[in-house]
Every structure is written in C-alpha cells, then in structure tokens.
Scaffold this motif. Sequence first.
Motif, short mmCIF file in Angstrom:
data_model
loop_
_atom_site.label_atom_id
_atom_site.label_comp_id
_atom_site.label_asym_id
_atom_site.label_seq_id
_atom_site.Cartn_x
_atom_site.Cartn_y
_atom_site.Cartn_z
N ILE A 78 37.43 21.95 34.08
CA ILE A 78 37.83 20.61 34.53
C ILE A 78 38.42 19.80 33.39
N SER A 79 38.02 20.08 32.15
CA SER A 79 38.53 19.33 31.01
C SER A 79 40.00 19.57 30.76
N GLN A 80 40.55 20.67 31.30
CA GLN A 80 41.98 20.93 31.13
C GLN A 80 42.74 20.83 32.45
N GLY A 81 42.11 20.23 33.46
CA GLY A 81 42.81 19.95 34.71
C GLY A 81 42.67 20.99 35.80
N VAL A 82 41.82 21.98 35.61
CA VAL A 82 41.63 23.02 36.62
C VAL A 82 40.69 22.51 37.71
N THR A 83 41.13 22.63 38.96
CA THR A 83 40.34 22.18 40.10
C THR A 83 39.93 23.31 41.05
N SER A 84 40.50 24.50 40.86
CA SER A 84 40.12 25.67 41.66
C SER A 84 40.12 26.90 40.76
N VAL A 85 39.13 27.79 40.96
CA VAL A 85 39.03 28.99 40.14
C VAL A 85 38.93 30.23 41.02
N VAL A 86 39.67 31.27 40.66
CA VAL A 86 39.59 32.56 41.35
C VAL A 86 38.56 33.39 40.61
N THR A 87 37.48 33.74 41.28
CA THR A 87 36.36 34.44 40.65
C THR A 87 36.35 35.92 41.05
N GLY A 88 35.47 36.69 40.39
CA GLY A 88 35.26 38.08 40.76
C GLY A 88 36.36 39.02 40.36
N ASN A 89 37.09 38.70 39.30
CA ASN A 89 38.21 39.54 38.87
C ASN A 89 37.75 40.79 38.11
N CYS A 90 38.69 41.70 37.90
CA CYS A 90 38.48 42.92 37.09
C CYS A 90 37.43 43.85 37.68
N GLY A 91 37.21 43.76 38.99
CA GLY A 91 36.21 44.62 39.62
C GLY A 91 34.79 44.13 39.42
N VAL A 92 34.65 42.93 38.82
CA VAL A 92 33.33 42.43 38.44
C VAL A 92 33.04 41.13 39.18
N SER A 93 32.24 41.19 40.21
CA SER A 93 31.78 39.99 40.91
C SER A 93 30.27 39.91 40.79
N LEU A 94 29.75 38.70 40.86
CA LEU A 94 28.30 38.52 40.74
C LEU A 94 27.58 39.12 41.94
N ALA A 95 28.21 39.06 43.08
CA ALA A 95 27.62 39.57 44.32
C ALA A 95 28.56 40.60 44.95
N PRO A 96 27.99 41.51 45.73
CA PRO A 96 26.61 41.61 46.16
C PRO A 96 25.82 42.59 45.27
N LEU A 97 24.92 42.07 44.47
CA LEU A 97 24.12 42.93 43.59
C LEU A 97 22.86 42.20 43.18
N ALA A 98 21.71 42.74 43.58
CA ALA A 98 20.42 42.21 43.17
C ALA A 98 19.73 43.28 42.33
N LEU A 99 19.49 42.99 41.06
CA LEU A 99 18.89 43.96 40.15
C LEU A 99 17.37 43.95 40.29
N GLY A 100 16.79 45.15 40.27
CA GLY A 100 15.35 45.26 40.25
C GLY A 100 14.83 45.16 38.83
N PRO A 101 13.52 45.03 38.65
CA PRO A 101 12.92 44.94 37.31
C PRO A 101 13.28 46.17 36.47
N GLY A 102 13.80 45.91 35.28
CA GLY A 102 14.14 47.00 34.38
C GLY A 102 15.41 47.75 34.71
N GLU A 103 16.08 47.38 35.79
CA GLU A 103 17.30 48.07 36.18
C GLU A 103 18.44 47.72 35.22
N ALA A 104 19.18 48.73 34.79
CA ALA A 104 20.23 48.54 33.78
C ALA A 104 21.38 47.73 34.36
N LEU A 105 22.02 46.95 33.47
CA LEU A 105 23.20 46.18 33.83
C LEU A 105 24.35 46.71 33.00
N PRO A 106 25.19 47.58 33.57
CA PRO A 106 26.24 48.22 32.77
C PRO A 106 27.38 47.28 32.42
N ALA A 107 28.09 47.62 31.34
CA ALA A 107 29.30 46.88 30.96
C ALA A 107 30.39 47.13 32.00
#
Length: 482
Positions: A78-107
């Motif tokens: 917002i400090s540079q005037g952005v009002t909309s963001v396209v998320t989940g790029n590069c094959g990497v989105s936050l969802a849908p993924l729920a990690l279990g205890p100790g489950e690895a989070l790969p690069a």
Amino acid sequence: MHVDRIIANAVLVDGTGRPPFRGALAVSGERIAGVGALEGWTADTVCDAGGKVLAPGFIDAHTHDDAALLEGLLEPKISQGVTSVVTGNCGVSLAPLALGPGEALPAPLDSVADRKWFRFERFADWLEALRAAGTSTNVVPLIGHGTLRVKVMDALDRPATEAEIAAMEALVDEAMAAGAFGVSSGLFYPLAAAAPASEVVRLARRAAAAGGLYTAHLRDEADAVVAALEEAIAIAAEAGLPLVVSHHKVSGARNHGRSTETLALIARAAQRQPVYLDAYPYTAGSTTLNERSWAAASRTLITWCAARPELAGRDLAEVARELGLSEVEAIRALRPAGAVYFMMDESDVERILCCPATMIGSDGIPADRHPHPRLWGSFARVLGHYSRDRGLFPLEEAVHRMTGLTAARFGLAGRGVLAEGAQADLVMFDAREVREVATFADPRRPSAGIAWVMVNGVTVWEEGRATGARPGRIAERRREAA
C-alpha cells in the motif's frame, strides 16, 4: 449530484493508456461516481490534488503475499500505491495445505510463509480467514500446483499417479468454485520438477472449465529458457486457457540479450492463443538459496537463513570465506535459506518491460528477513526510474501496465480504470517526486512521492503511514480473462 468525496484539480491517468487530462473524480461509497469536470457537483469532503496524478490503484500481478495478508496491513504494497495483489504464484499457494506436527515443509513453501500458516485444508478456508481478518488490499488468488503435490503425494520426485491427479483436479475445482482465478506452476522447483507437462495440463483444464488462467514460473530461465517457454505455451494451448509467463527473464551472462529471442517467441504464440507476461524492474532476482540460481549469478546475497538468522543481508562469498567453505559448500550448509541473485542484464530488463504484453509484478517475498527491494519499490521504480528518468514509456503507459492491462488480463471486474461505477481503488502521487527508496542494503523503506492510497473508497495510506483500515475484498472474476 452530491457524493462522499471529490478529488479536484488532479491530473487524471485513467489506466486505459489514454493521455493524462486535468479534471476531478468523485467517490460515493466504495465506487467512483464520476470523472471529468464535475461542474455543480457537491461533496461531504473536497480534496484539492494540487496538480498531483490521480490513477487507479496498482495491481501487483505477481506476489507471494498469501500469509502476509493475514499477518498485517501489507505496508510494502500500500505504501507504493498497490491496491490489489495476485497471490499463489510459482506453484506456491498457502492453501489447500494443513501440516501435521513434525511434517516437513519443502522449498520453496518454506520461503514464502512460516509453517504455522499452512493450516487450511480447503482453499475456501483460507479465503474465509482473509475475510474474517480483513485485508488492506484486494486479493486475486491463484492455486499452486506445487502446493497440491505436497498435499496429495507421498513423494515429490516422480510424476503423480492417476489417483493423485484426480485428487488434485478435485482440489482445483473446489478452489475455482471458492474464488480462485486460476492455477499456477513452478516447475523450476524440486517439489514440481518431476511433474511432466501432461500433469499440469490436467489441472489447467480444470481451471479452464471455470474460466480461469494459467501462470507459469518456467522450468528454466537460463540456458534452456526457450524450451521451457515453449513447454508453458504448449500446456496452455492444450488446456485451452490464457497463459501468463511469470517474472519473465533470461538469466546468466551467457544468456544476456536472449530476450529478443524469447519475446519474439511470445509474440508468435500470441497470434494463436492468449499469452501474456509479468516482470519486475530489477536486474536481480530472489528465491531459495540453491546451486542452480547461484550458478547463473554474478553475486549472491542471503535474504534469510533458518540456522543463522544473523546472516540475512550478507554476501554469500564473504560468508563462505569466513566459514572456510566453497560457495557451493556454503549453500548446502546454510539451507534452508533464501537469496538475491544478480543475474540479469539491464538491456534485457528494459526490453521486457517495453513489451506491450508486460504487466508489472513485484515478486517480493514478505517473509524474507532482508528482502529484495522489489517488495517495497517495484511500482515506484517503474514510474520514477523507467518512465520519468529513462523515458522507456510515457506515464500513461506505465500506469496502464500496472492497472487496466492487468485487470483485463486477469479478468478483474470493476477494477484497474478510472470510470464511473468502477471500484474506488485509487492512488495519488507526485509525478516529479515518485521513486523507490528501498535498496539492496536497506530494503524495507517506503517509496517517495505517494500522497495517499484508497481501497474500495477507504483511505489505507496517508501522510507516509498506514491508516490501519482493512477494506480489501476477494476480487470478483469475470467468466474469462481478456
């Protein structure tokens, strides 16, 4: 006509590519009520722009803001005037993924968000969390192929089975129904490198059926960039949907100048099918700390390191010498980590920015301890350095690449232009003063020349600080991108 607010005496740059013109703009509620002379109009509040530029809020075509939207006010944008963001790029989105205890989070999942944020079983669950928390910008969400592989596969070093592809197809269907705009892939990364094009085609077809698009971090952006670009074009053609080539570049000294070849290929493909691209305005990129990117770079700067957080911002060569290791040995010793790579040529960057199909995307990574300055500075750098100072394109063209063009390509309803009835996503800036202030040495600095920013009729940035408002929405998608 009486409205909530009138911004008078402004230089209006409307996002269509039309030359600037003097006039006023009226806002009523969350929408633009009028644009032009507006003689006889009255308002609760009248603001004199004093000749500053008033433009549609910028749309960041390429972000990794999925978790940052939940964490705070997204001040880098917002400090540079952005009002909309396209998320989940590069094959990497936050969802849908729920990690279990100790489950690895790969690069590279570990580079874009802390593992605590991977807690959403469905794409709709993440969108609901965004709505509940409130966002300072609008959100244009994509679902990531890499995230889907992590969710449904027990090993990532092979193609998905038929059953696994079917499971991923069902997740794409759910995401598109919930509000996703399309599917992204990152075949460059180990979590998806073993996936054949046919696997991506299957998922892209599900997005196509819902009127979505496909964005691609190419399998290679260095020596094999042409073959990788041809693969992405073929995937989109077979699936029958528009393609956005992510952060287009040619990496490594021996590939400098090859943007003439890649842009010609894109232009030929665009005669047969919808092919677009986004780019950021820097000669350095940033991703996970890895040998492949290091090999294409003249210099590597560490952005984060899980084992040694104090190394963020340090030069890899210098750290390797201190450790008594080669740079490759240091990379292996320090991972998981992230880095900035100086690997592009300025002439290629300028040529890509000038391509008529190019949208502006920051590709910034908010989770980085010492981020690439593109996170805070990309849009101001295009306006100041490349448009005003370098003269690559006029102001109206620079704004168009950040607003109307992006809105059309992603199929955003009611955004990206100054027009009656459009959403009141607005930025006011001083065309003579706007510039990026963030640097590689000091990257977390707001841009200069941005007077204020409005999202859906509510001011989110004013007098150099966030107001605290969170009026953002999950963007609405037209049936097809333009």
